[in-house]
Enzyme design. Structure first.
Site, PDB file in Angstrom:
ATOM      1  N   ASP A   1      -9.459  -2.021   5.806  1.00 23.81           N
ATOM      2  CA  ASP A   1     -10.353  -1.057   3.874  1.00 23.81           C
ATOM      3  C   ASP A   1      -9.752  -1.788   2.686  1.00 23.81           C
ATOM      4  O   ASP A   1      -9.701  -1.877   1.673  1.00 23.81           O
ATOM      5  CB  ASP A   1      -9.550   0.455   3.460  1.00 23.81           C
TER       6      ASP A   1
ATOM      7  N   HIS B   1      -1.062   0.909   9.269  1.00 28.05           N
ATOM      8  CA  HIS B   1      -1.869   1.005  10.820  1.00 28.05           C
ATOM      9  C   HIS B   1      -0.967   2.326  11.270  1.00 28.05           C
ATOM     10  O   HIS B   1      -0.051   1.477  11.543  1.00 28.05           O
ATOM     11  CB  HIS B   1      -2.304   0.071  10.996  1.00 28.05           C
TER      12      HIS B   1
HETATM   13  C1  SDX Z   1      -8.471   3.102   9.285  1.00 28.28           C
HETATM   14  O1  SDX Z   1      -6.995   4.421  13.500  1.00 28.28           O
HETATM   15  C2  SDX Z   1      -7.438   3.256  13.458  1.00 28.28           C
HETATM   16  O2  SDX Z   1      -7.872   2.324  13.878  1.00 28.28           O
HETATM   17  C3  SDX Z   1      -8.178   3.656  12.224  1.00 28.28           C
HETATM   18  C4  SDX Z   1      -9.116   2.486  11.044  1.00 28.28           C
HETATM   19  C5  SDX Z   1      -9.877   2.524  12.584  1.00 28.28           C
HETATM   20  O3  SDX Z   1     -11.007   1.437  12.206  1.00 28.28           O
HETATM   21  O4  SDX Z   1     -10.661   3.246  12.716  1.00 28.28           O
HETATM   22  O5  SDX Z   1      -8.356   1.591  11.660  1.00 28.28           O
HETATM   23  C6  SDX Z   1      -9.247   2.929  10.062  1.00 28.28           C
HETATM   24  O6  SDX Z   1      -7.884   4.618   9.128  1.00 28.28           O
HETATM   25  C7  SDX Z   1      -7.795   2.150   8.281  1.00 28.28           C
HETATM   26  C8  SDX Z   1      -6.282   2.678   7.952  1.00 28.28           C
HETATM   27  C9  SDX Z   1      -6.312   3.450   6.390  1.00 28.28           C
HETATM   28  N1  SDX Z   1      -5.465   3.685   5.443  1.00 28.28           N
HETATM   29  C10 SDX Z   1      -4.754   3.674   4.569  1.00 28.28           C
HETATM   30  O7  SDX Z   1      -4.913   2.349   4.625  1.00 28.28           O
HETATM   31  C11 SDX Z   1      -4.199   4.752   3.628  1.00 28.28           C
HETATM   32  C12 SDX Z   1      -2.586   4.225   3.539  1.00 28.28           C
HETATM   33  N2  SDX Z   1      -2.090   3.460   4.848  1.00 28.28           N
HETATM   34  C13 SDX Z   1      -0.774   5.160   5.236  1.00 28.28           C
HETATM   35  O8  SDX Z   1      -1.688   6.283   5.613  1.00 28.28           O
HETATM   36  C14 SDX Z   1      -0.287   4.485   6.900  1.00 28.28           C
HETATM   37  O9  SDX Z   1      -0.169   3.964   6.857  1.00 28.28           O
HETATM   38  C15 SDX Z   1      -1.543   5.245   8.184  1.00 28.28           C
HETATM   39  C16 SDX Z   1      -1.706   7.151   8.183  1.00 28.28           C
HETATM   40  C17 SDX Z   1      -2.812   4.635   8.229  1.00 28.28           C
HETATM   41  C18 SDX Z   1      -1.227   4.836   9.081  1.00 28.28           C
HETATM   42  O10 SDX Z   1       0.340   6.314   9.050  1.00 28.28           O
HETATM   43  P1  SDX Z   1       0.924   6.438  10.857  1.00 28.28           P
HETATM   44  O11 SDX Z   1       0.838   5.310  12.085  1.00 28.28           O
HETATM   45  O12 SDX Z   1       1.607   7.741  10.933  1.00 28.28           O
HETATM   46  O13 SDX Z   1       2.835   5.116   9.982  1.00 28.28           O
HETATM   47  P2  SDX Z   1       4.198   6.752   8.871  1.00 28.28           P
HETATM   48  O14 SDX Z   1       2.859   7.525   7.988  1.00 28.28           O
HETATM   49  O15 SDX Z   1       4.550   7.482   9.636  1.00 28.28           O
HETATM   50  O16 SDX Z   1       4.578   5.350   8.310  1.00 28.28           O
HETATM   51  C19 SDX Z   1       5.535   4.663   8.712  1.00 28.28           C
HETATM   52  C20 SDX Z   1       6.747   4.442   7.547  1.00 28.28           C
HETATM   53  C21 SDX Z   1       6.417   5.519   7.077  1.00 28.28           C
HETATM   54  O17 SDX Z   1       7.542   5.972   5.939  1.00 28.28           O
HETATM   55  P3  SDX Z   1       9.004   6.520   6.715  1.00 28.28           P
HETATM   56  O18 SDX Z   1       8.915   7.735   6.633  1.00 28.28           O
HETATM   57  O19 SDX Z   1       9.697   6.040   8.119  1.00 28.28           O
HETATM   58  O20 SDX Z   1      10.389   5.838   5.429  1.00 28.28           O
HETATM   59  O21 SDX Z   1       5.203   3.310   6.922  1.00 28.28           O
HETATM   60  C22 SDX Z   1       5.031   4.623   5.307  1.00 28.28           C
HETATM   61  C23 SDX Z   1       5.318   5.562   5.644  1.00 28.28           C
HETATM   62  O22 SDX Z   1       5.661   6.275   4.698  1.00 28.28           O
HETATM   63  N3  SDX Z   1       3.942   4.422   5.121  1.00 28.28           N
HETATM   64  C24 SDX Z   1       3.731   3.453   3.568  1.00 28.28           C
HETATM   65  C25 SDX Z   1       2.200   3.461   4.008  1.00 28.28           C
HETATM   66  N4  SDX Z   1       1.718   3.715   5.143  1.00 28.28           N
HETATM   67  C26 SDX Z   1       2.933   4.147   6.307  1.00 28.28           C
HETATM   68  N5  SDX Z   1       4.281   3.475   3.033  1.00 28.28           N
HETATM   69  C27 SDX Z   1       4.162   3.459   1.487  1.00 28.28           C
HETATM   70  N6  SDX Z   1       2.384   2.406   1.245  1.00 28.28           N
HETATM   71  C28 SDX Z   1       1.995   3.042   3.115  1.00 28.28           C
HETATM   72  N7  SDX Z   1       0.627   2.110   2.194  1.00 28.28           N
END
Ligand code: SDX
Length: 431
Positions: free
Chosen positions: A366, A308
């Site tokens: 989720d 998140h």
């Molecule tokens: C919702 O914003 C809100 O409040 C949203 C929400 C709401 O109520 O409105 O809470 C609802 O959208 C919840 C999130 C649902 N999405 C998912 O579950 C999809 C999977 N999650 C990822 O796509 C990600 O965690 C996000 C999109 C939720 C957050 O992405 P960020 O904040 O841009 O973080 P990032 O992508 O920069 O990740 C940081 C690191 C990265 O690694 P590095 O590049 O630093 O090496 O963490 C890794 C990412 O690769 N990472 C994951 C991961 N999520 C982040 N690695 C594996 N699996 C994951 N799920």
């Protein structure tokens, strides 16, 4: 607006600039950069807005480190345990918990706006039967501005109020109709003698051929899912609604924009993607393979329902959802649901893995919601429509707050331009 009690100093090319700092009632201070470009001729740079406050708000507060979520100061676990969705809607919209009379009046107003203009049935019939319900919802909600002209003038507080009630009241009807349309069953009209969640379940699962009794366990679980998704500060879809509304566009068009944004798998589409991922994993012995893929920088796969932008601890909604999943599946007699077992084992394996611990990746709202929704009889294609239905009150509350803000102006970000500088056109015969 908060008072500025201190300031930040910025030095550029030997020139100093003083930027006011505002202190919130909770959370980080903010540095006011509104005059920076005029004073220093520079922009700030923050793609994805990881360090940017886009507005001030009094509606929802999230502490990502503590895993805390407050709606008008009330913790989400207390609201999920003691309140119900329409009462939470009142709290989000008007700022205080309602008195019994206020709640009765609000519920009556919502109940009496649940039907759609009959002409909209034809609008549904323009879609293919295999359309995704989110595509139908985006289209139908946007089309509401073509049917409810008397509540599109955002300068009129009364029309804003009517549009707010209409959207909250009609979203379950629209979502249920989108579902019925895609499965080829007749639309079911809302009933005024049912509560909000029971009405939605009946509109989704009743058929004319027999009576339908709403299971109180399912309606309570449905209502709790609505509450857990109601609002979440300045997330992507709420920011979309605020930006669309800043141009003065009508509320129906702006909420349709929010629905479109929520659909993405990185946002509200994650609940559908998460259940599809759990079904793809299938059995607990395949969990290590998927954990390895999630950690592999060369593999675009991510654990859906994990991570998140704000929460760097457990999403408090996920905790309540996990408890609800246990209760609902137990009460439905499917406590041995293999997908729930995969989810629990996957959660335990990820939380024990240094990669997820270091990056502070925890289950989010989720991760468990899809398991409950599937057990309740919904197809995965209805998971995000249910999220959109629930989040409508959050979008509306944030929209009302923004429209009423005297500082409100059109949102117009700038950019770091890295393209070509000015050059002359070359005729095609000279290229
Ligand atoms: C919702 O914003 C809100 O409040 C949203 C929400 C709401 O109520 O409105 O809470 C609802 O959208 C919840 C999130 C649902 N999405 C998912 O579950 C999809 C999977 N999650 C990822 O796509 C990600 O965690 C996000 C999109 C939720 C957050 O992405 P960020 O904040 O841009 O973080 P990032 O992508 O920069 O990740 C940081 C690191 C990265 O690694 P590095 O590049 O630093 O090496 O963490 C890794 C990412 O690769 N990472 C994951 C991961 N999520 C982040 N690695 C594996 N699996 C994951 N799920």
């Amino acid at each position: 607006m908060a008072e500025s009690t201190k300031s930040a100093k910025l030095s550029i090319d030997g020139k100093e600039y003083e930027l006011p700092i505002f202190a919130p009632t909770a959370g980080p201070d903010v540095v006011d950069i509104r005059k920076l470009y005029a004073q220093a001729g520079v922009f700030t740079y923050d793609p994805g807005f990881t360090s940017t406050a886009s507005c001030d708000s009094t509606i929802t507060y999230i502490d990502g480190d503590k895993g805390e979520l407050l709606h008008r100061g009330y913790p989400i676990d207390q609201l999920a345990g003691n309140s119900h969705y329409l009462e939470v809607c009142y709290l989000l919209l008007y700022g205080e918990l309602p008195t019994p009379a206020e709640l009765e009046d609000f519920e009556c107003r919502v109940t009496n706006h649940t039907m759609l203009h009959e002409q909209m049935m034809n609008f549904f019939r323009g879609f293919r039967r295999d359309a995704h319900p989110m595509a139908v919802m985006t289209g139908v909600v946007g089309a509401m501005s073509a049917f409810y002209h008397d509540s599109t003038d955002i300068a009129d507080p009364w029309q804003r109020e009517v549009a707010s009630i209409r959207l909250i009241a009609k979203m379950p009807t629209i979502a249920a109709m989108a579902y019925k349309y895609t499965i080829g069953q007749p639309f079911v009209y809302p009933r005024n003698d049912l509560d909000y969640a029971s009405n939605f379940l009946r509109m989704c699962f009743a058929v004319p051929a027999e009576d339908y009794e709403v299971n109180p366990i399912l309606s309570r679980a449905m209502d709790r899912i609505f509450t857990l998704h109601a609002d979440h500060e300045q997330n992507a879809s709420t920011s979309t609604v605020r930006l669309a509304s800043s141009s003065g566009a009508n509320p129906f068009a702006c909420i349709a924009a929010g629905i479109a944004c929520l659909w993405g798998p990185a946002h509200g589409g994650a609940n559908q993607a998460c259940l599809e991922m759990l079904n793809e994993i299938g059995t607990v012995d395949r969990i290590p393979e998927f954990i390895a893929r999630a950690k592999d920088k060369n593999d675009p796969f991510r654990l859906m329902g994990f991570g998140h932008r704000v929460y760097k601890n457990f999403d408090p909604r996920a905790k309540v959802m996990k408890q609800s999943a246990d209760e609902v599946l137990d009460l439905l007699g499917v406590e041995n649901n293999p997908i729930l077992q995969v989810a629990k084992e996957l959660e335990a394996a990820a939380l024990a893995d240094p990669y997820f611990a270091e990056k502070k990746l925890f289950p989010n709202v989720d991760f468990y919601s899809g398991i409950i929704l599937e057990a309740m009889g919904f197809p995965t294609s209805m998971f995000t429509p249910i999220f959109a239905l629930s989040r409508t009150v959050g979008w509306i509350s944030q929209w009302k707050e923004m429209i009423a803000d005297p500082q409100n102006k059109i949102g117009r970000p700038r950019q770091l331009y890295l393209g070509s500088t000015a050059r002359n056109y070359v005729d095609i015969e000279n290229r």
